[in-house]
Write an enzyme that holds these catalytic residues in place. Structure first.
Site, PDB file in Angstrom:
ATOM      1  N   TYR B 439       7.066 -36.422  -7.931  1.00 48.10           N
ATOM      2  CA  TYR B 439       6.461 -36.947  -7.292  1.00 48.10           C
ATOM      3  C   TYR B 439       5.870 -36.724  -6.195  1.00 48.10           C
ATOM      4  O   TYR B 439       7.077 -36.468  -5.758  1.00 48.10           O
ATOM      5  CB  TYR B 439       6.373 -38.850  -8.208  1.00 48.10           C
ATOM      6  CG  TYR B 439       7.312 -39.188  -8.319  1.00 48.10           C
ATOM      7  CD1 TYR B 439       8.246 -38.994  -7.013  1.00 48.10           C
ATOM      8  CD2 TYR B 439       8.204 -40.173  -8.910  1.00 48.10           C
ATOM      9  CE1 TYR B 439       9.470 -39.572  -6.827  1.00 48.10           C
ATOM     10  CE2 TYR B 439       9.497 -41.263  -8.925  1.00 48.10           C
ATOM     11  CZ  TYR B 439       9.939 -41.288  -7.798  1.00 48.10           C
ATOM     12  OH  TYR B 439      10.653 -41.549  -7.508  1.00 48.10           O
ATOM     13  N   GLU B 440       5.062 -37.437  -5.704  1.00 45.59           N
ATOM     14  CA  GLU B 440       4.912 -36.651  -4.330  1.00 45.59           C
ATOM     15  C   GLU B 440       5.048 -36.112  -4.379  1.00 45.59           C
ATOM     16  O   GLU B 440       5.128 -34.875  -2.584  1.00 45.59           O
ATOM     17  CB  GLU B 440       5.621 -37.833  -3.711  1.00 45.59           C
ATOM     18  CG  GLU B 440       6.281 -39.296  -3.165  1.00 45.59           C
ATOM     19  CD  GLU B 440       4.360 -39.664  -2.839  1.00 45.59           C
ATOM     20  OE1 GLU B 440       4.412 -40.924  -4.247  1.00 45.59           O
ATOM     21  OE2 GLU B 440       3.798 -39.254  -2.376  1.00 45.59           O
ATOM     22  N   GLY B 441       4.140 -34.916  -5.149  1.00 40.23           N
ATOM     23  CA  GLY B 441       4.043 -32.714  -5.180  1.00 40.23           C
ATOM     24  C   GLY B 441       5.459 -32.493  -5.541  1.00 40.23           C
ATOM     25  O   GLY B 441       6.586 -32.859  -4.751  1.00 40.23           O
TER      26      GLY B 441
END
Lengths: 591, 591
Positions: B439-441
């Protein structure tokens, strides 16, 4: 997610890396002449894909459950097991005298890989039976063999290995389970065992437990351990089942993965003592256990290969389907591309593929060495093969199971957010894979076994012979003048050089400074595996160059050499100059 | 398993690696003068250990559940959250004008690490609120700020980020959620969002959703995305809660880990449209989102550090308790030793420790750069700090979360069979850690961000400045003449050389052959992290040499240099000579 056995790569690895053709040419595998190998593997592939692969998710979801001492396996498992045994798959490697087919371990290994790819927690059960068959066949009395072997070979009954106790895991010196002579040739077994895989279940009518225990007058330590056969149900003279023995499953573990495989706590002798029969001699149980465990390590290596293969197939299929972003060279405004066009995704998939195939190469090489160690008629050849197998056993077990975790984790990553959702199935592979570096001797113990017990075989000549073979492959790659190999020859040579120096350091250091050797054991094992796996993939690529599938084999060998084998010099440094840092840990852990 | 915050190493890293003292000396952190840092951290450590750490197992076991649209968090979570918010922890970094304490991110980062070590799934919720506060503060209208900021800062309400849709994960071009102008300055939002962390729960009375959506006349692609504030309950003029907005949680995911963190599917506008307010300008939502996401990446890096620290503590405690085997130098017949005496176990623990502390070093360095990028009054200094932070963001996010998985997995291994049993708690860390690389890239996207967008900053001068600093540390180590550093200076220098060459190659290649740069992005990022982390640990060891805790810092820096940094040359090869093998994958995937 479906599974299709990679029969093409399996056959290529058997023939061109593990030397199946030579085994046949040497007359050591007469049953596999002609097209038998492919015929058997095609059947196995079919059974694995159609009957076993659908069990995998069901098994994870339902797990095996314990109620009132009865363990129930997940829906469909019992039926699948019976179909599998009836089709003869359990009997493949077993002795012909007891209904087995006596086929080479090499072929059996390919099948074991498939069963484990299809349903890891399912395939684990029969692996324990194989171990029990081997120990019983090698060390059991005629009477025990007569009573139990045929049923174990047919799969009508399953076998277990009862080693671990709460205080005795890796260290069997601390084993406390007791055996008392009953006076009639049998023994009474009492004690608690834990982590007993398939210790209780509903797949077969009887379960044959092989149990380590100590006689009252036994010496302390591992030289006072004996092995006993303790059936769940006693067997009457006519082969029918009699009374329930004094043993029960007192609990099953709630585990990270392999939910369908019941991991049992077993209580022996609550009511005075379970009736057991000695296998081999009193106080010589450890030798019997090693018979049981040695092939088990090959089989666990194959589990690593298997879970990696399944994770790779699933990630590859997802990457070919899932669309996000556009390819670098796509015209502006193009629709989204399958993510497999993105270089970093390709890198991950190639990493998964190369690791899987390198672990397959090492594991099959081990199987072949084991076959020769049993089948060669010439004593020096048999000994050389046995030593080769002895060295490759810890390498295959530790490396293949390490990459099993690694590849399964990368498989989740390829899936992005979907990988973290259990319904996708990618996460299960990581959860399942995580056990294999632990059981059958932790990977740390494999590394210690490699450096302390295996490197010194024949005064170091056994390991040198393996390294010389690797050099031969690297030289062939260099001479091949095939542009598709890229930097493969240079990378392999660097790794073999590093392995050779690290081996010399190990052999020179182990006498005076064993702590330093132990500190470097794990990096040494990995270094060994990179060189062995890298040359394995290169050997396959060399053999297939002129065939249609050659380009993929070449690309895989190259990727592994240029992205994985490159770590070899770092591992050499960790071995030869890294022990001081491990010793300095005193300053940390004393603080 | 309990958790004790490693306040000593946290403070040492803040002061000696991340330059907290210099930040204070430069007048950029007036609130932290005197002993304030230690005072705050001791309080945070106490809260983390006493109130949050016990939630971790409970959260995993019960998870958050959805019934009739209502999400219930695990027993005790609501109460702990309220106590945490009331103690003021949510307000630490928030603007003082809205009730926050305006403390440096550097200090906040140390606390964030502690919350996440104590209970990862718990701490995740407030991180989303922090992102919402930052986006709203930077881009929201005065009216929106007036209505929402104080309640978000106090923790009375929580915030969320609504980016992902089924077809739009890493690629937001494909986003389909719609926003229509209502004519009264508000908007009507319709669409489906997935993977919305804490999208619905019972911890706060209201939830403030920040939602990306597209206006009817918006341009295609990411330049047509706007950001909206969409509260669960509308807010009356007097601040009281009004009607339920037209949004609901339509499902929560069954995930590998972070069971207590509800990962929601959100349905907006089933009954005509949820009422939303624009944040920033129309079609400029991506810029607002980056404000929200950039610190989020630091916070996810800290999650990696946090889970690694917790796993390390648990494995260390186990290794000091569990007895198996005897030490090499123990007299024959000795009782079993704690397994920490075995070199391979020590090697694993040192590996866990060194990786954790190196990731802490990089993450705190990033926090300091972010602080300077906001607080420096001199424009060139502010720009330099911003570029430094821009470079370190992907390095910290990807490296710290990668090692989070790695360390948690090794933690299981140290436990042997017990590690695989869920009750032990070691397995939960691996399951929880596994999300943070996604997550978050995803970490692949971090690597691409690093090489394509960050390396070219100021024509490559920004990255060169960082490398020059690393060289300074390596030179100090060489000059220190401290035997305890072992080969540290040589290993660091080799890594920095490799990083410099790989950087030059990247900068020279990206114009003409972007595919080659992308193929090497992930190994490049790891190479960067090894050099940055290795010099970070060395810097700390240099500073602490004369203190009591110096020996442990020295041993850790040495271990990391001799066992981890050694991989640098291999990574350089993967970057500069490994792209061909990735390209050759065509032969594999086309087959």
């Amino acid at each position: 997610m479906s599974y299709r056995a990679p029969v093409e790569d399996i056959v290529a690895t058997l023939r061109h890396v593990a030397g199946l053709d030579r085994l046949i040419a040497d007359g050591l595998a007469p049953d596999l002449e002609g097209g038998m190998t492919e015929a058997i593997l095609d059947e196995a592939a079919k059974f694995a894909a159609e009957r076993l692969a659908p069990l995998n998710v069901v098994g994870d979801k339902y797990g095996s459950t314990l109620k009132d001492g009865v363990v129930t396996t997940p829906p469909g498992w019992k039926e699948a097991y019976r179909a599998w045994a009836e089709a003869g798959w359990n009997a493949l490697p077993a002795p012909e005298a007891y209904g087995g087919q006596g086929l080479p371990l090499l072929l059996q290994s390919a099948c074991t890989e498939m069963w484990n790819s299809a349903a890891f927690a399912f395939a684990l059960g029969p692996l324990l039976t194989v171990g029990a068959i081997e120990a019983l066949h090698a060390h059991g009395s005629e009477e025990l063999k007569e009573t139990y072997l045929a049923k174990l070979v047919s799969g009508e009954w399953m076998g277990t290995m009862n080693l671990t106790e709460p205080q005795a895991g890796s260290d069997l010196n601390a084993l406390r389970s007791k055996a008392e002579r009953a006076g009639d040739g049998t023994y009474r077994i009492t004690g608690q065992k834990i982590f007993i895989t398939y210790g209780e279940h509903d797949m077969t009518e009887n379960i044959v437990h092989l149990v380590l225990a100590r006689l009252p007058d036994a010496p302390a330590g591992t030289r006072g351990i004996s092995l006993f056969l303790v059936p769940k149900y006693l067997v009457n003279k006519d082969g029918s089942l009699g009374a329930h023995n004094d043993l029960r499953c007192s609990g099953i573990e709630h585990k990270l993965g392999i939910h369908a495989s019941p991991t049992c706590s077993m209580a022996y002798g609550d009511e005075g003592g379970a009736i057991g029969w000695l296998i081999g001699e009193e106080n010589r149980g450890l030798a019997c256990m090693f018979t049981m465990m040695n092939n088990a390590r090959l089989n666990v290596a194959l589990q690593g290969v298997a879970i990696a293969e399944r994770a790779y197939q699933q990630a590859l299929a997802f990457a070919q389907e899932r669309r996000q972003g556009t390819a670098l060279d796509a015209p502006k405004g193009s629709a989204m591309s399958p993510i497999i066009v993105h270089p970093d995704i390709r890198r991950m998939l190639m990493d998964m593929r190369a690791k899987t195939q390198s672990a397959r190469a090492i594991s099959y090489l081990l199987a072949e060495a084991l076959d020769r160690s049993h089948r060669e008629t010439d004593e020096p050849k048999r000994k050389a093969a046995a030593e080769r197998a002895a060295i490759l056993t810890p390498v295959a077990k530790a490396y293949a199971t390490d990459i099993g975790i690694d590849v399964a984790s990368t498989g989740i990553q390829v899936h992005g957010g979907m990988g973290y959702v259990e319904e996708t199935g990618a996460a299960q592979h990581l959860r399942d894979a995580r056990i294999a570096t632990i059981y059958e001797g932790t990977n740390g113990i494999q590394a210690i076994d490699l450096v302390l017990r295996k490197l010194p075989l024949s005064g170091g000549e056994a390991v040198k012979a393996l390294i010389a073979e690797m050099r031969g492959v690297a030289a062939e790659v260099a001479a091949a003048n095939t542009p598709g190999f890229g930097h493969t020859a240079a990378r392999l040579t660097a790794a073999i050089d590093a392995l050779e120096r690290a081996t010399q350091w190990m052999l020179a250091t182990m006498g005076a400074k064993p702590a330093e050797v132990l500190a470097g054991a794990t990096p040494y094992l990995k270094l060994f595996a990179l060189a062995q796996g890298g040359t394995g993939l290169a050997k396959k690529a060399l053999a297939l160059r002129s065939e249609e599938s050659g380009a993929a084999a070449l690309a895989t060998a190259r990727f592994y050499a240029e992205h994985n084998v490159t770590e070899a010099p770092a591992l050499e440094l960790a071995v030869t100059e890294g022990a001081g840092a491990v010793e300095d840990a005193d300053a940390v852990f004393a603080a």
